[in-house]
Scaffold this active site. Structure first.
Site, PDB file in Angstrom:
ATOM      1  N   GLY A  70       1.418  -0.462  41.437  1.00 21.84           N
ATOM      2  CA  GLY A  70       2.565  -1.354  41.307  1.00 21.84           C
ATOM      3  C   GLY A  70       3.779  -0.645  40.733  1.00 21.84           C
ATOM      4  O   GLY A  70       4.897  -0.793  41.234  1.00 21.84           O
ATOM      5  N   THR A  71       3.568   0.120  39.670  1.00 25.03           N
ATOM      6  CA  THR A  71       4.704   0.774  39.005  1.00 25.03           C
ATOM      7  C   THR A  71       5.461   1.676  39.978  1.00 25.03           C
ATOM      8  O   THR A  71       6.693   1.654  40.039  1.00 25.03           O
ATOM      9  CB  THR A  71       4.207   1.583  37.789  1.00 25.03           C
ATOM     10  OG1 THR A  71       3.550   0.683  36.901  1.00 25.03           O
ATOM     11  CG2 THR A  71       5.349   2.278  37.065  1.00 25.03           C
ATOM     12  N   ASN A 145       3.549 -12.338  34.487  1.00 27.60           N
ATOM     13  CA  ASN A 145       2.290 -11.799  33.955  1.00 27.60           C
ATOM     14  C   ASN A 145       1.958 -12.300  32.552  1.00 27.60           C
ATOM     15  O   ASN A 145       0.905 -11.954  32.021  1.00 27.60           O
ATOM     16  CB  ASN A 145       2.328 -10.259  33.971  1.00 27.60           C
ATOM     17  CG  ASN A 145       3.559  -9.699  33.304  1.00 27.60           C
ATOM     18  OD1 ASN A 145       4.673 -10.081  33.624  1.00 27.60           O
ATOM     19  ND2 ASN A 145       3.373  -8.794  32.359  1.00 27.60           N
ATOM     20  N   GLN A 173       1.153  -9.737  40.285  1.00 24.65           N
ATOM     21  CA  GLN A 173       0.220 -10.740  39.739  1.00 24.65           C
ATOM     22  C   GLN A 173      -0.033 -11.880  40.725  1.00 24.65           C
ATOM     23  O   GLN A 173      -0.748 -12.823  40.397  1.00 24.65           O
ATOM     24  CB  GLN A 173       0.759 -11.324  38.424  1.00 24.65           C
ATOM     25  CG  GLN A 173       0.757 -10.359  37.259  1.00 24.65           C
ATOM     26  CD  GLN A 173      -0.648  -9.985  36.775  1.00 24.65           C
ATOM     27  OE1 GLN A 173      -1.647 -10.606  37.143  1.00 24.65           O
ATOM     28  NE2 GLN A 173      -0.735  -8.949  35.963  1.00 24.65           N
ATOM     29  N   SER A 193      -0.113  -4.294  43.802  1.00 26.14           N
ATOM     30  CA  SER A 193      -0.990  -3.319  43.137  1.00 26.14           C
ATOM     31  C   SER A 193      -2.447  -3.705  43.359  1.00 26.14           C
ATOM     32  O   SER A 193      -2.847  -4.833  43.065  1.00 26.14           O
ATOM     33  CB  SER A 193      -0.682  -3.308  41.640  1.00 26.14           C
ATOM     34  OG  SER A 193      -1.628  -2.524  40.961  1.00 26.14           O
ATOM     35  N   HIS A 195      -5.324  -2.993  41.888  1.00 27.17           N
ATOM     36  CA  HIS A 195      -6.318  -3.291  40.843  1.00 27.17           C
ATOM     37  C   HIS A 195      -6.202  -4.683  40.262  1.00 27.17           C
ATOM     38  O   HIS A 195      -6.994  -5.069  39.401  1.00 27.17           O
ATOM     39  CB  HIS A 195      -6.306  -2.214  39.748  1.00 27.17           C
ATOM     40  CG  HIS A 195      -5.149  -2.217  38.814  1.00 27.17           C
ATOM     41  ND1 HIS A 195      -5.280  -2.583  37.502  1.00 27.17           N
ATOM     42  CD2 HIS A 195      -3.853  -1.874  38.978  1.00 27.17           C
ATOM     43  CE1 HIS A 195      -4.096  -2.454  36.899  1.00 27.17           C
ATOM     44  NE2 HIS A 195      -3.224  -2.029  37.772  1.00 27.17           N
ATOM     45  N   THR A 231      -0.508  13.567  49.842  1.00 27.95           N
ATOM     46  CA  THR A 231      -1.655  13.103  50.637  1.00 27.95           C
ATOM     47  C   THR A 231      -2.113  11.743  50.139  1.00 27.95           C
ATOM     48  O   THR A 231      -2.297  11.545  48.935  1.00 27.95           O
ATOM     49  CB  THR A 231      -2.816  14.125  50.521  1.00 27.95           C
ATOM     50  OG1 THR A 231      -2.315  15.395  50.935  1.00 27.95           O
ATOM     51  CG2 THR A 231      -4.005  13.727  51.382  1.00 27.95           C
ATOM     52  N   CYS A 314       0.165  -2.653  29.833  1.00 25.04           N
ATOM     53  CA  CYS A 314       0.962  -1.425  29.714  1.00 25.04           C
ATOM     54  C   CYS A 314       1.654  -1.336  28.361  1.00 25.04           C
ATOM     55  O   CYS A 314       2.021  -0.259  27.920  1.00 25.04           O
ATOM     56  CB  CYS A 314       2.010  -1.362  30.807  1.00 25.04           C
ATOM     57  SG  CYS A 314       1.329  -1.704  32.404  1.00 25.04           S
TER      58      CYS A 314
HETATM   59  N1  PLP Z   1       4.085  -5.680  37.588  1.00 28.65           N
HETATM   60  C1  PLP Z   1       3.315  -6.588  36.963  1.00 28.65           C
HETATM   61  C2  PLP Z   1       3.757  -8.020  36.950  1.00 28.65           C
HETATM   62  C3  PLP Z   1       2.135  -6.205  36.335  1.00 28.65           C
HETATM   63  O1  PLP Z   1       1.395  -7.125  35.712  1.00 28.65           O
HETATM   64  C4  PLP Z   1       1.758  -4.837  36.386  1.00 28.65           C
HETATM   65  C5  PLP Z   1       0.531  -4.380  35.696  1.00 28.65           C
HETATM   66  O2  PLP Z   1       0.092  -4.928  34.712  1.00 28.65           O
HETATM   67  C6  PLP Z   1       2.577  -3.928  37.063  1.00 28.65           C
HETATM   68  C7  PLP Z   1       3.734  -4.396  37.643  1.00 28.65           C
HETATM   69  C8  PLP Z   1       2.229  -2.476  37.160  1.00 28.65           C
HETATM   70  O3  PLP Z   1       1.238  -2.254  38.130  1.00 28.65           O
HETATM   71  P1  PLP Z   1       0.333  -0.937  38.067  1.00 28.65           P
HETATM   72  O4  PLP Z   1      -0.611  -1.122  36.924  1.00 28.65           O
HETATM   73  O5  PLP Z   1      -0.389  -0.907  39.389  1.00 28.65           O
HETATM   74  O6  PLP Z   1       1.229   0.212  37.910  1.00 28.65           O
END
Ligand code: PLP
Length: 368
Positions: A70-71, A145, A173, A193, A195, A231, A314
């Site tokens: 996601g990031t 989130n 989310q 994302s 996971h 890759t 995070c």
């Molecule tokens: N955006 C939201 C709303 C999230 O909850 C998260 C992770 O907690 C992210 C972005 C970041 O995703 P990633 O952990 O895959 O980098």
């Protein structure tokens, strides 16, 4: 005993996703960019996963750019903004969006923050007030989130478009709990994302609507049409394709179970003020326990076997107060913890967890 109530931080990888990925670690280990037959087998599986991801959000296959999560997808979405331009970012975004916004600011981009109402919602009216012609980008997440608040992304995208801006939504989310079809929302970019929906960590994608120009953050080879060099992580991508299909197909059924678990939890909880919002995704709730710092409670709960979060995963370990709660003017926002439920949480487990929370709170605050 462990009761995991932190599904918004991450989810376990589903057996089906794991099995789908397994051959691509060993027998079909080839580089998907290799021209030989082996490489083409890996590429075919990856393209199949791209089609699964595209179908899950109503996009075309060539509108999906695989990333490391996601990031990175968020960084990519916000990378192409030129200095001198203007972006509007909501006050309830994840650190990955606010971090990008800070960087844009340091590069000479004007960043305007749009705040939610007391219900945790960024309203189209509030956005409209912050818009000007010439705004380049609007960023509002799909599901918050911290509160689970579902944002009116379709209406917000309409406002953005009326002012000639692109609309980007962080849907990290959202995949498991709401329809994120870009056909409905008309989002120009959307970040996902793996996971968060039972695929591995370290894989995700950015949807980029055909015709929208973005600038690569990672340069090098020509992978992902030159938008993301390196890759590709074929096993994780294959797992994500499988997991997103499952998430979409079983969304209603899973949501029903998750709601039951969340309700059982709240029913058995004797203390705390749940942060309620007008339109909420199932399975994600912050609860304020006045008089106990969220960090202290989360540690005590962990020791008692209940796993939850303070702020986003995070930001864990820092003293950061959940920005969405601050933006909503929630009193004692630093006394909140987040509980999040997933498809493996049973109502019995949730009720049991609430009883543990009751005991821990009583121990920490005997005169409650
Ligand atoms: N955006 C939201 C709303 C999230 O909850 C998260 C992770 O907690 C992210 C972005 C970041 O995703 P990633 O952990 O895959 O980098």
């Amino acid at each position: 005993m462990e009761i995991y109530l932190d599904y918004a931080a991450t989810t376990p990888v589903d057996k089906d996703a794991l099995e789908a990925a397994a051959p691509f670690f060993s027998d079909v280990f080839f580089n998907p960019s290799s021209a030989h037959v082996g490489g083409q087998r890996a590429a075919k599986a990856m393209e199949n996963a791209r089609a699964q991801c595209a179908a899950a959000i109503g996009a075309e296959n060539n509108e999906i750019v695989f990333t490391s999560g996601g990031t990175e997808a968020i960084n990519l979405a916000m990378s192409g903004i030129k200095s001198g331009s203007r972006v509007v970012v909501s006050a309830i975004e994840h650190d990955s969006v606010t971090g990008c916004a800070e960087r844009l600011k340091s590069r000479g981009v004007e960043v305007v923050t749009v705040v939610p109402n007391r219900d945790g919602i960024i309203t189209p009216e509030a956005l409209e007030k912050d818009m000007t012609d010439g705004t380049a980008l609007v960023c509002v997440m799909t599901v918050n989130n911290q509160t689970g608040a579902i944002q009116p992304v379709k209406e917000l995208a309409e406002v953005a478009h009326r002012f000639g801006a692109l609309f980007f939504t962080d849907a990290v989310q959202a995949v498991s709990c709401v329809d994120i079809s870009v056909k409905n929302s008309c989002a120009d970019m959307l970040a996902v994302s793996g996971h968060k929906f039972y695929a591995p960590k370290g894989v995700g994608f950015l949807y980029v609507k055909k015709g929208v120009a973005i600038k690569p953050e990672i340069v090098g080879g020509g992978q992902e049409k030159g938008l993301r060099a390196g890759t590709q992580n074929v096993p994780a991508i294959v797992a994500m394709g499988r997991a997103i299909e499952d998430a979409v197909n079983n969304r209603n059924e899973n949501t029903k179970k998750i709601k039951e678990a969340e309700n059982a939890f709240l029913k058995c909880l004797d203390f705390g003020r749940p942060v309620l919002v007008s339109d909420k995704a199932a399975g994600l709730i912050s609860v304020v326990f006045d008089g106990i710092k969220g960090g202290r409670l989360a540690v005590a709960l962990s020791m008692a076997g209940v796993y939850c979060s303070v702020g986003s995963a995070c930001a864990a370990g820092s003293d950061t107060v959940p920005p969405a709660l601050v933006a909503m003017c929630v009193e004692n926002a630093d006394h909140a913890v987040r509980f999040s439920f997933g498809k493996y949480t049973t109502a019995e487990q949730a009720a049991q967890a609430a009883k543990i929370v009751n005991n821990v709170v009583k121990n920490l605050k005997p005169n409650i």
